[in-house]
Design an enzyme around this catalytic site. Structure first.
Site, mmCIF file in Angstrom:
data_model
loop_
_atom_site.group_PDB
_atom_site.id
_atom_site.type_symbol
_atom_site.label_atom_id
_atom_site.label_comp_id
_atom_site.label_asym_id
_atom_site.label_seq_id
_atom_site.Cartn_x
_atom_site.Cartn_y
_atom_site.Cartn_z
ATOM 1 N N SER A 259 -37.224 -21.673 -21.633
ATOM 2 C CA SER A 259 -37.738 -20.438 -21.045
ATOM 3 C C SER A 259 -39.204 -20.600 -20.737
ATOM 4 O O SER A 259 -39.909 -21.372 -21.390
ATOM 5 C CB SER A 259 -37.570 -19.292 -22.030
ATOM 6 O OG SER A 259 -38.374 -19.551 -23.168
ATOM 7 N N LYS A 260 -39.645 -19.839 -19.750
ATOM 8 C CA LYS A 260 -41.016 -20.091 -19.302
ATOM 9 C C LYS A 260 -42.067 -19.630 -20.290
ATOM 10 O O LYS A 260 -43.203 -20.051 -20.203
ATOM 11 C CB LYS A 260 -41.237 -19.535 -17.896
ATOM 12 C CG LYS A 260 -41.181 -18.053 -17.727
ATOM 13 C CD LYS A 260 -41.603 -17.727 -16.290
ATOM 14 C CE LYS A 260 -41.185 -16.324 -15.920
ATOM 15 N NZ LYS A 260 -40.727 -16.161 -14.574
ATOM 16 N N ARG A 261 -41.671 -18.812 -21.249
ATOM 17 C CA ARG A 261 -42.641 -18.440 -22.268
ATOM 18 C C ARG A 261 -43.023 -19.633 -23.139
ATOM 19 O O ARG A 261 -44.105 -19.722 -23.682
ATOM 20 C CB ARG A 261 -42.071 -17.328 -23.161
ATOM 21 C CG ARG A 261 -42.671 -15.981 -22.854
ATOM 22 C CD ARG A 261 -42.151 -14.873 -23.744
ATOM 23 N NE ARG A 261 -40.795 -15.050 -24.231
ATOM 24 C CZ ARG A 261 -40.491 -15.283 -25.504
ATOM 25 N NH1 ARG A 261 -41.436 -15.368 -26.415
ATOM 26 N NH2 ARG A 261 -39.235 -15.422 -25.865
#
Ligand code: GLU
Length: 495
Positions: A259-261
């Site tokens: 995930s981009k987090r």
């Protein structure tokens, strides 16, 4: 247990949705699909699944095309290249899905649902309250034909739902994981066609995979729970299903789905950071497949040649950015010198493009030291922009004092003024002799010169840098360092 590469040509596809930046997971799935196409002399197809208009992002599709091309994962058929099953964009195939839904209605495999969004919301709320699994309760499945006619005549909005068998199980053989089965009682009567006449993912996906004669659906593991719905759809249509293969998901370090987090996921980011397509593909291949000799560095061609479904991994690999950086550095070092120059110029443009011959001379000093093309300026800029804005204190590394630093710089001036030829080896030998005579250690002594010549403590190799700069510029930088030292001493800012 893994599926076998078919003897005949396979037709495979990657089917991203244009909902944002092109995702690294798309490249990962595309790579394994393409491997199957290459190895079987088949076709690799790009299909754009843009039925969910609420998540549609303008321009995202073009970025998918570009990113796949940048990586060298070209497709044989797709929206921008055409092909025998065109169009390859779901928004242009709506009529097909409506016809398909009509067929299922006619054969009783699907039914019209007239429930209002409000009723469905209440149903969901009640299910949540009673801790029951969510899902449609089937109210419209039992509507009498006359009632359906009446509601239609009254213009009541409707959707089409699949009439999932209430009992029994739905099975399929996953090409990697073996038999998987779901209880039909746990499968929702999913919506196939929305009230606006647009299909849902499930309907469009199955209709297209069939129409495009896809033989192997190779996609991420997150779609496993959708597969029984797809299998039921194939059955309802009376179509033979493709082979389903669910690849393990790429994961963050904490093993959650990438995930981009927690990880950069945009292919554009990898390109901007100066990752080479060769390295990114090598890395993605390593994530999902092992080579027979556990080789870690290999080209796309080598990967295709060795690709074996039996070597696909079944557990989710952790996306380790540090490893990718290492691999990228290895790939940068493997580039032939001219190719490295070409990539640097393509990546950075100005101001370097104006001075290609200087880039060519600097390149061999930088190529062994960087992990990504984005790191090029941090080593190269001293040759292009000068280096006057460093702190004077850097010129006096421990355990030296300012007087010794000055002596070293003066000695270096004399050497630089006379060295013949003005070449790294000559400069280095004379500098070593001078340092020894001054009774100074080589490490700190060369640090003084390094800072004077490049403006930084970490730099390309010192004497090679002098050679590239040339006698005049080297002398000017040594002079500037002496001046800086003098100013610092006068104002008390040196150490
Ligand atoms: N549109 C889906 C996605 O974005 C396709 C999944 C599939 O390959 O069936 O990944």
């Amino acid at each position: 247990m893994a599926f076998q590469l078919p003897a005949g040509p396979a037709r495979v596809r990657v089917a991203p949705s244009p909902t944002g930046d092109p995702h690294v997971g798309t490249a990962y799935v595309a790579l394994f699909n393409k491997a199957v196409a290459v190895r079987t002399g088949g076709q690799f197809i790009l299909r754009i699944e843009d039925t969910d208009r609420s998540r549609y992002v303008e321009g995202a599709e073009r970025m998918i095309f570009e990113a796949l091309r940048w990586l060298g994962l070209d497709y044989d058929e797709g929206p921008d290249v055409g092909g025998p099953c065109a169009p390859y964009r779901q928004s242009e195939r709506t009529a097909l899905y409506r016809e398909a839904a009509e067929r299922l209605l006619a054969t009783g495999k699907a039914y019209r649902c007239f429930c209002t969004p409000e009723r469905l919301a209440e149903l969901r709320a009640a299910q949540r309250r009673d801790r029951r699994p969510p899902g449609y309760d089937g109210r419209c499945r039992a509507l009498a034909a006359a009632e359906v006619e009446r509601l239609l005549a009254a213009g009541t909005p409707w959707t089409v739902r699949l009439a999932v068998p209430r009992t029994g199980t739905t099975r399929f053989e996953d090409g990697l994981r073996g038999p998987i089965q779901f209880e039909n009682s746990e499968i929702d009567d999913q919506v196939l066609l929305k009230s606006d006449g647009h299909p849902t993912y499930h309907l469009a996906n199955v209709v297209d995979d069939h129409a495009m004669r896809i033989t192997h659906v190779i996609r991420a593991e997150e779609w496993i729970s959708s597969t029984p719905k797809h299998v039921l759809l194939y059955e309802a249509f009376g179509w033979p299903p493709p082979v389903f293969v669910h690849l393990p998901l790429l994961r963050n370090a904490d093993r959650s789905k990438i995930s981009k987090r927690k990880n950069p996921v945009s292919l554009l980011w990898y390109r901007e950071q100066g990752f080479l397509p060769e390295a990114l593909l090598n890395f993605l291949a390593l994530m999902g497949h092992s080579m027979p000799d556990e080789r870690e560095i290999f080209s796309l061609e080598e990967f295709y040649a060795e690709f074996d479904p039996g070597r696909l991994k079944t557990t989710g690999p952790v996306f380790d950015l540090a490893k990718l950086q290492w691999l990228n550095g290895e790939w940068i070092r493997r580039l032939p010198p001219q190719e490295f120059v070409r990539r640097v110029l393509a990546h950075h443009g100005e101001p370097y493009a104006r001075r290609p011959e200087l880039v060519a001379r600097v390149a061999p000093l930088v190529q062994p030291r960087i992990r990504t093309l984005a790191e090029w300026p941090s080593y190269a800029d001293t040759f292009f922009r000068g280096c006057s804005d460093y702190e004077a204190a850097l010129l006096v590394p421990k355990p030296l004092d300012a007087a010794m630093a000055r002596q070293l710089l003066e000695q270096a001036q004399q050497i630089a003024a006379r060295a013949e030829p003005f070449a790294a080896a000559v400069l280095e030998q004379q500098a070593r002799e001078a340092v020894a005579k001054l009774g100074c250690k080589v490490g700190p002594a060369f640090m003084v010169l390094r800072v004077a010549i490049t403006g930084a403590r970490v730099s390309p190799p010192l004497f090679e840098s002098m050679e590239v700069l040339g006698r005049e510029e080297t002398l000017a930088r040594l002079q500037a360092a002496l001046a800086k030292l003098a100013t610092a001493e006068a104002t008390g800012t040196g150490s």
